[in-house]
Motif scaffolding. Sequence first.
Motif, mmCIF file in Angstrom:
data_model
loop_
_atom_site.group_PDB
_atom_site.id
_atom_site.type_symbol
_atom_site.label_atom_id
_atom_site.label_comp_id
_atom_site.label_asym_id
_atom_site.label_seq_id
_atom_site.Cartn_x
_atom_site.Cartn_y
_atom_site.Cartn_z
ATOM 1 N N GLY A 132 74.861 57.781 44.780
ATOM 2 C CA GLY A 132 76.172 58.397 44.729
ATOM 3 C C GLY A 132 77.296 57.373 44.838
ATOM 4 O O GLY A 132 77.086 56.196 45.127
ATOM 5 N N ASP A 170 74.339 65.273 49.871
ATOM 6 C CA ASP A 170 74.321 65.484 48.427
ATOM 7 C C ASP A 170 75.057 64.400 47.653
ATOM 8 O O ASP A 170 74.561 63.892 46.652
ATOM 9 C CB ASP A 170 74.926 66.848 48.088
ATOM 10 C CG ASP A 170 73.897 67.964 48.173
ATOM 11 O OD1 ASP A 170 72.738 67.650 48.497
ATOM 12 O OD2 ASP A 170 74.249 69.125 47.928
ATOM 13 N N ARG A 171 76.259 64.043 48.108
ATOM 14 C CA ARG A 171 77.057 63.101 47.320
ATOM 15 C C ARG A 171 76.551 61.667 47.439
ATOM 16 O O ARG A 171 77.007 60.785 46.726
ATOM 17 C CB ARG A 171 78.530 63.210 47.718
ATOM 18 C CG ARG A 171 79.084 64.591 47.392
ATOM 19 C CD ARG A 171 80.556 64.736 47.759
ATOM 20 N NE ARG A 171 80.920 66.139 47.686
ATOM 21 C CZ ARG A 171 81.180 66.904 48.734
ATOM 22 N NH1 ARG A 171 81.128 66.378 49.939
ATOM 23 N NH2 ARG A 171 81.506 68.168 48.594
ATOM 24 N N SER A 173 73.050 61.219 47.376
ATOM 25 C CA SER A 173 71.728 61.204 46.747
ATOM 26 C C SER A 173 71.675 61.925 45.403
ATOM 27 O O SER A 173 70.790 61.657 44.588
ATOM 28 C CB SER A 173 70.693 61.840 47.687
ATOM 29 O OG SER A 173 71.048 63.178 47.989
ATOM 30 N N ARG A 174 72.601 62.843 45.148
ATOM 31 C CA ARG A 174 72.613 63.534 43.854
ATOM 32 C C ARG A 174 73.411 62.711 42.859
ATOM 33 O O ARG A 174 74.555 62.333 43.113
ATOM 34 C CB ARG A 174 73.225 64.929 43.994
ATOM 35 C CG ARG A 174 72.407 65.865 44.853
ATOM 36 C CD ARG A 174 72.963 67.273 44.831
ATOM 37 N NE ARG A 174 72.829 67.876 43.497
ATOM 38 C CZ ARG A 174 73.209 69.124 43.228
ATOM 39 N NH1 ARG A 174 73.752 69.873 44.162
ATOM 40 N NH2 ARG A 174 73.038 69.616 42.023
ATOM 41 N N ARG A 192 67.567 73.046 37.338
ATOM 42 C CA ARG A 192 67.902 73.171 38.751
ATOM 43 C C ARG A 192 66.718 72.904 39.673
ATOM 44 O O ARG A 192 66.806 73.123 40.878
ATOM 45 C CB ARG A 192 68.502 74.551 39.017
ATOM 46 C CG ARG A 192 69.748 74.816 38.182
ATOM 47 C CD ARG A 192 70.501 76.040 38.617
ATOM 48 N NE ARG A 192 71.657 76.297 37.754
ATOM 49 C CZ ARG A 192 72.821 75.679 37.844
ATOM 50 N NH1 ARG A 192 72.998 74.746 38.767
ATOM 51 N NH2 ARG A 192 73.814 75.969 37.022
ATOM 52 N N PRO A 194 64.234 70.454 41.775
ATOM 53 C CA PRO A 194 64.448 69.139 42.394
ATOM 54 C C PRO A 194 63.614 68.055 41.709
ATOM 55 O O PRO A 194 62.401 68.178 41.566
ATOM 56 C CB PRO A 194 64.001 69.353 43.845
ATOM 57 C CG PRO A 194 63.066 70.513 43.793
ATOM 58 C CD PRO A 194 63.549 71.393 42.685
ATOM 59 N N SER A 196 63.237 63.673 41.499
ATOM 60 C CA SER A 196 63.581 62.420 42.168
ATOM 61 C C SER A 196 63.351 61.235 41.241
ATOM 62 O O SER A 196 62.580 61.323 40.281
ATOM 63 C CB SER A 196 62.731 62.259 43.433
ATOM 64 O OG SER A 196 62.952 60.993 44.023
ATOM 65 N N CYS A 248 62.711 67.017 47.793
ATOM 66 C CA CYS A 248 62.777 65.574 47.626
ATOM 67 C C CYS A 248 63.180 64.970 48.966
ATOM 68 O O CYS A 248 64.141 65.430 49.595
ATOM 69 C CB CYS A 248 63.804 65.174 46.559
ATOM 70 S SG CYS A 248 63.415 65.706 44.888
#
Length: 252
Positions: A132, A170-171, A173-174, A192, A194, A196, A248
Motif C-alpha cells: 500500500g 487494508d490500506r 496490504s490491499r 472479491r 481473497p 495473495s 490471507c
Amino acid sequence: SMANYGLDPPLTQVLNLDFVTDVTRRRSLEMVDQFGVIHPDGPWFQVQCYNAAHSPWGDLPPVDTLTTAEYWPAVTLYGLEIPGGTGVTTAWSGFCAHVESIDYELAEFFNGLGGLEAVLEDTMVFFLSENGSPHTTIASATVDHGKDLGSVYPLISPTSENQFKNTPYDRGSRVPFLVAGPLVKNPGTICRAPVSGVDLFPTLAEIAGVDFRTTVNDGRPVDGVSFLSLIDGTRDDLSHIEEVRDNCLVER
C-alpha cells in the motif's frame, strides 16, 4: 534512490539522464526481442519490477510521460526549474507523476509488442503493486493540495500512519491487481475472493502446465494456492472461498 538515479540534482532526469523506470521498459522489450530470436516459437515469461512509484519523488519523470499539469512542477524539490511547470513537487504530486509515468511506460511496452490488443490474444498479463501507499502521500493530498478525500479515507489524519504501508490494515496490504489475457473468462469483472501475492507462483505454474511439487521437493512449504479457476471461470468467488482460500495472512 529507488525511483531514479539519485538525490543529487546533477544526476536527475531533468538534465537528460535516464529515468530508471524508462530503462526497465526499454530493456524489457530488448529481452523479449532477443528471446524471440533464440526461441521464435517458444512461450516466454518476464517479470518487470518498475522503480516508480517509489519515493523519493523529487526527481520528476521525463516530462513527455506526463499529461496532467497538476503533477508537473515549476521547480523540483531540488530547486531545478521545469519549463511549463505549474507548481512545486510535493509528496502527492510527485507520487502521482510517477504513477502516471508507469501508465506511459506500460503503454510503450505493449506498443513495442504490437499493441495491447494483439498482446492479449495469446499472452497473460498480471499487473500488481508491492504494498500500500505511504501515509505521506495522502497527508500531502489533504494538507498541500486541499483535496477532500471524504469517505474514501475517513480515518486518516496528517499524523496517522496506522492505516498505510508497513501495516497489516487494508490500506497497507490491499493493492491494485489486474489480470488480463486469453484465459480470462469474464473480462471487466471484479473478483472479491481473497488472493495473495504468494498465490502467483502456483497460478503461473498451473497455467504453464508444470507440477511445481516435482521441483520444490526439498521440504519447503509452498504457501500459495492457484487462483487459475477464478481467472478461467471454473470457480466463482464464493466457491473459491469455500474450497480453496478463505483468508490471507498479513503480518507486521
